[in-house]
Design a protein around this motif. Structure first.
Motif, PDB file in Angstrom:
ATOM      1  N   THR A  20       0.958  -1.363   0.186  1.00  0.00           N
ATOM      2  CA  THR A  20       0.190   0.014  -0.034  1.00  0.00           C
ATOM      3  C   THR A  20       0.797   1.246   0.184  1.00  0.00           C
ATOM      4  O   THR A  20       0.526   2.364  -0.496  1.00  0.00           O
ATOM      5  N   PHE A  21       1.951   0.997   0.659  1.00  0.00           N
ATOM      6  CA  PHE A  21       2.873   2.329   0.754  1.00  0.00           C
ATOM      7  C   PHE A  21       3.630   2.541  -0.944  1.00  0.00           C
ATOM      8  O   PHE A  21       3.540   3.826  -1.402  1.00  0.00           O
ATOM      9  N   ARG A  22       3.837   1.619  -1.369  1.00  0.00           N
ATOM     10  CA  ARG A  22       4.239   1.821  -2.707  1.00  0.00           C
ATOM     11  C   ARG A  22       3.314   2.238  -3.889  1.00  0.00           C
ATOM     12  O   ARG A  22       3.587   3.235  -4.517  1.00  0.00           O
ATOM     13  N   ASN A  23       2.031   1.975  -3.490  1.00  0.00           N
ATOM     14  CA  ASN A  23       1.011   2.298  -4.416  1.00  0.00           C
ATOM     15  C   ASN A  23       0.462   4.020  -4.106  1.00  0.00           C
ATOM     16  O   ASN A  23      -0.385   4.291  -4.543  1.00  0.00           O
ATOM     17  N   ASP A  25       2.249   6.728  -4.542  1.00  0.00           N
ATOM     18  CA  ASP A  25       2.605   7.497  -5.514  1.00  0.00           C
ATOM     19  C   ASP A  25       1.548   8.448  -6.219  1.00  0.00           C
ATOM     20  O   ASP A  25       0.643   7.978  -6.660  1.00  0.00           O
ATOM     21  N   PRO A  26       1.455   9.550  -5.752  1.00  0.00           N
ATOM     22  CA  PRO A  26       0.695  10.776  -6.594  1.00  0.00           C
ATOM     23  C   PRO A  26       0.438  10.351  -8.166  1.00  0.00           C
ATOM     24  O   PRO A  26      -0.534  10.741  -8.584  1.00  0.00           O
ATOM     25  N   LYS A  27       1.506   9.893  -8.627  1.00  0.00           N
ATOM     26  CA  LYS A  27       1.213   9.816 -10.080  1.00  0.00           C
ATOM     27  C   LYS A  27       0.540   8.637 -10.333  1.00  0.00           C
ATOM     28  O   LYS A  27       0.021   8.483 -11.577  1.00  0.00           O
ATOM     29  N   LEU A  28       0.277   7.701  -9.514  1.00  0.00           N
ATOM     30  CA  LEU A  28      -0.667   6.379  -9.559  1.00  0.00           C
ATOM     31  C   LEU A  28      -2.111   6.719  -9.325  1.00  0.00           C
ATOM     32  O   LEU A  28      -2.966   5.843  -9.421  1.00  0.00           O
ATOM     33  N   ILE A  29      -2.750   7.857  -8.674  1.00  0.00           N
ATOM     34  CA  ILE A  29      -3.936   8.343  -8.407  1.00  0.00           C
ATOM     35  C   ILE A  29      -4.839   8.415  -9.753  1.00  0.00           C
ATOM     36  O   ILE A  29      -4.427   9.133 -10.755  1.00  0.00           O
ATOM     37  N   TYR A  30      -5.849   7.797  -9.776  1.00  0.00           N
ATOM     38  CA  TYR A  30      -7.057   7.698 -11.014  1.00  0.00           C
ATOM     39  C   TYR A  30      -8.211   8.652 -10.616  1.00  0.00           C
ATOM     40  O   TYR A  30      -8.908   7.679 -10.335  1.00  0.00           O
ATOM     41  N   THR A  31      -8.142   9.524 -10.616  1.00  0.00           N
ATOM     42  CA  THR A  31      -9.270  10.258 -10.384  1.00  0.00           C
ATOM     43  C   THR A  31      -9.805  11.072 -11.520  1.00  0.00           C
ATOM     44  O   THR A  31      -9.035  11.779 -11.999  1.00  0.00           O
ATOM     45  N   GLU A  32     -11.117  10.928 -11.998  1.00  0.00           N
ATOM     46  CA  GLU A  32     -11.484  11.868 -13.055  1.00  0.00           C
ATOM     47  C   GLU A  32     -12.595  12.668 -12.504  1.00  0.00           C
ATOM     48  O   GLU A  32     -13.527  12.388 -12.034  1.00  0.00           O
ATOM     49  N   ARG A  33     -12.355  13.972 -12.833  1.00  0.00           N
ATOM     50  CA  ARG A  33     -13.262  15.101 -12.329  1.00  0.00           C
ATOM     51  C   ARG A  33     -14.162  15.236 -13.340  1.00  0.00           C
ATOM     52  O   ARG A  33     -14.126  16.098 -14.279  1.00  0.00           O
TER      53      ARG A  33
ATOM     54  N   HIS B 186       1.143  -7.190 -11.007  1.00  0.00           N
ATOM     55  CA  HIS B 186       0.082  -6.891 -10.218  1.00  0.00           C
ATOM     56  C   HIS B 186      -0.447  -7.990  -9.500  1.00  0.00           C
ATOM     57  O   HIS B 186      -1.010  -8.100  -8.215  1.00  0.00           O
ATOM     58  N   VAL B 187      -0.395  -9.170 -10.191  1.00  0.00           N
ATOM     59  CA  VAL B 187      -0.909 -10.427  -9.496  1.00  0.00           C
ATOM     60  C   VAL B 187      -0.096 -10.734  -8.400  1.00  0.00           C
ATOM     61  O   VAL B 187      -0.576 -11.201  -7.208  1.00  0.00           O
ATOM     62  N   ASP B 188       1.331 -10.629  -8.412  1.00  0.00           N
ATOM     63  CA  ASP B 188       2.168 -11.000  -7.352  1.00  0.00           C
ATOM     64  C   ASP B 188       1.961  -9.970  -6.335  1.00  0.00           C
ATOM     65  O   ASP B 188       1.800 -10.251  -5.144  1.00  0.00           O
ATOM     66  N   GLU B 189       1.427  -8.680  -6.639  1.00  0.00           N
ATOM     67  CA  GLU B 189       0.978  -7.571  -5.625  1.00  0.00           C
ATOM     68  C   GLU B 189      -0.267  -7.957  -4.958  1.00  0.00           C
ATOM     69  O   GLU B 189      -0.098  -8.087  -3.548  1.00  0.00           O
TER      70      GLU B 189
END
Lengths: 151, 370
Positions: A20-23, A25-33, B186-189
């Motif tokens: 969860t920490f790895r994910n 990253d603000p680049k990985l945020i998927y929000t559509e306004r 991602h499956v590994d994740e």
């Protein structure tokens, strides 16, 4: 022994927390306004129906062959036509399309021999009334007319 | 009531559903409880009944095609494949190799999308909130490919009887390859998040055990059967749509509990990626539509085709009386059959396990009620 140590030091939980920490990253945020940012739907998207008109003379491309009405599984298309005595050809008079029953399968689009009826990329079709869901020929040709509010 | 003391045990009948979020739709389960212990269950279905099989009798063969997407709406493409194969068998039509390869790619992609939704919601039922966000993020990529290919994300109507209507778009192959490359880590994740997690293991190990023999008695198929140690996959047992060309393994486990079913489904996603990689590397050139007339009018006869849908064996039985409309279409949905094992799996368990067992069966109520 190693298993016991892993259990004591909560190795499994930290393993998950690291994911969860790895994910984060603000680049990985998927929000559509959504209302401000228009989503780009695919080219083949099957959305609101449209009855194409010839851009040169403004006449409809539809030849009133009734194939779309026959192809439709829900029989929600009604085409009426009348015979023009001068040219001896069928001419389209009315065309109704009940979008409230439509499941956007695209069979009408496939059946059309002249590419007059088309399912477009427009996806906002909500109305306030049930009657508003039944599109007549004018709506199909010019697109829906949403209520305009002054602000 | 005055005579009862706190030492007396009384049976309690509890309704779970149809609005309960963990029943994945509108399933109603009547639980007979003794405290926390489940003495018996009864499933009430039919809240989503639309009479799809009857609708088929009033539609032409091509017109019924979009309706099958609405049965198992999580895996609409598998449904479309099953129906198209059944009608093609009636018509005795050969589907071109290119169409077969594209069908396999899309069906496997749909299997991944279906399993991802299962994993996310199953984990959510158990109490792990994080995986659902990651699963839906990857599922979105698969749905984007569907949208680009056929114009719809969920109820796709991707296949037509005799082959395909749509040719692949530019960059289809590259997008599939990119998806495969992106997806495996991602499956590994997900496995990192769940497989060793003590809460996950504690909630799933030895819950809802169904042995291989019991599976066969009930007619249970799919990952539930394979987790019980029976190596049965229709893609290998009776290959359809060119599955015999691809090299993949059938993941099996032996215990047949909820944890094993989780492991089997995770492994299945990896195998699906393998199939997709092989298929996309060798898409043959050629036509995408077989020799089918504009009006589909099969000769008198009947055909049964079953395919391996994400949830199990999905069968379509079509009877033709020689007209343009089917005389009868019968669907053998995997969820409907698998749900019958619920009582056997949960009897003697705890109330909290009911949610886990319903989740692990991977049911879709649109398919059960039809």
């Amino acid at each position: 022994m190693a298993g016991l140590l892993k259990k004591i030091f909560l190795a499994d939980l930290f393993q998950g927390l690291w994911v969860t920490f790895r994910n984060q990253d603000p680049k990985l945020i998927y929000t559509e306004r959504y209302p401000e940012e228009r989503p780009k739907v695919a080219e083949r998207y099957r959305g609101a129906p449209r009855l194409n008109i010839n851009p040169d003379n403004g006449e409809t491309l539809c030849i009133a062959c009734n194939l779309c009405a026959l192809a439709c599984p829900e029989t929600l298309i009604v085409v009426t036509s009348e015979r023009n005595e001068e040219t001896k050809r069928k001419e389209l008079t009315t065309f109704t399309y009940d979008t409230s029953r439509c499941m956007f399968c695209g069979l009408c689009e496939d059946a059309c021999p002249v590419d007059a009826l088309e399912l477009t990329q427009d996806f906002e079709m909500a109305t306030y009334t049930r009657e508003g869901q039944i599109w007549d020929r004018q709506t199909l040709e010019e697109g829906p007319r949403p209520t305009q509010y002054k602000c | 009531m005055a005579d009862t003391t706190f030492l007396d045990s009384t049976e309690l009948v509890l309704n779970m559903g149809p609005q309960h979020p963990s029943t994945h739709g509108v399933l109603r389960v009547i639980l007979k409880l003794d405290g926390e212990k489940v003495l018996g269950t009864e499933c009430i279905i039919g809240y989503l009944h639309r009479g799809v099989e009857k609708i088929a009798e009033n539609r032409t063969y091509a017109q019924f095609n979009p309706y099958v997407d609405r049965m198992d709406y999580v895996a609409a493409i598998s449904n479309g494949l099953g129906y198209c194969l059944a009608v093609e068998k009636l018509l005795n039509v050969e589907v071109p190799a290119r169409a077969q390869a594209i069908r396999v790619i899309l069906t496997e992609l749909n299997r991944i999308a279906s399993h991802l939704l299962w994993l996310g919601t199953h984990a959510l039922d158990i109490g792990a909130i994080t995986p659902v966000f990651y699963c839906l993020r990857e599922r979105e990529e698969a749905l984007k490919i569907f949208e680009k290919y056929c114009g719809a994300r969920l109820t796709t109507h991707a296949f037509r009887i005799g082959g395909l209507l749509y040719e692949t778009y530019d960059g289809f192959e590259q997008e599939i390859i990119d998806f495969c490359k992106m997806f495996l880590p991602h499956v590994d994740e997900y496995e990192e998040l769940l497989t060793n997690n003590r809460i996950w293991v504690g909630r799933l190990k030895d819950v809802g055990i169904l042995s291989g023999d019991e599976c066969k008695e009930f007619g249970v198929t799919g990952p539930v059967l394979r987790a019980a140690g029976v190596k049965w996959d229709l893609r290998k047992a009776q290959p359809y749509s060119g599955y015999e060309k691809y090299d993949f393994e059938i993941p099996t486990r032996t215990n047949g509990d909820t944890y094993d079913r989780y492991i089997v489904r995770m492994e299945e996603m990896r195998q699906s990626v393998r199939i997709m990689e092989q298929a996309v590397a060798a898409i043959p050139e050629g036509p995408i539509m077989g020799k089918v007339g504009k009006v589909i009018k099969p000769p008198v006869g009947e055909a049964y085709v079953s395919i391996e849908a994400p949830k199990g064996e999905l069968g379509y039985y079509a009877v033709s009386d020689g007209s343009t409309q089917p005389y009868r279409v019968r669907v053998r949905p995997p969820s409907f059959v698998n749900l019958q094992a619920l009582d056997r799996m949960i009897r003697g368990g705890l109330v909290a396990d009911v949610v886990a067992v319903i989740g692990t069966l991977d049911i879709v109520l649109g398919e059960i009620d039809r």
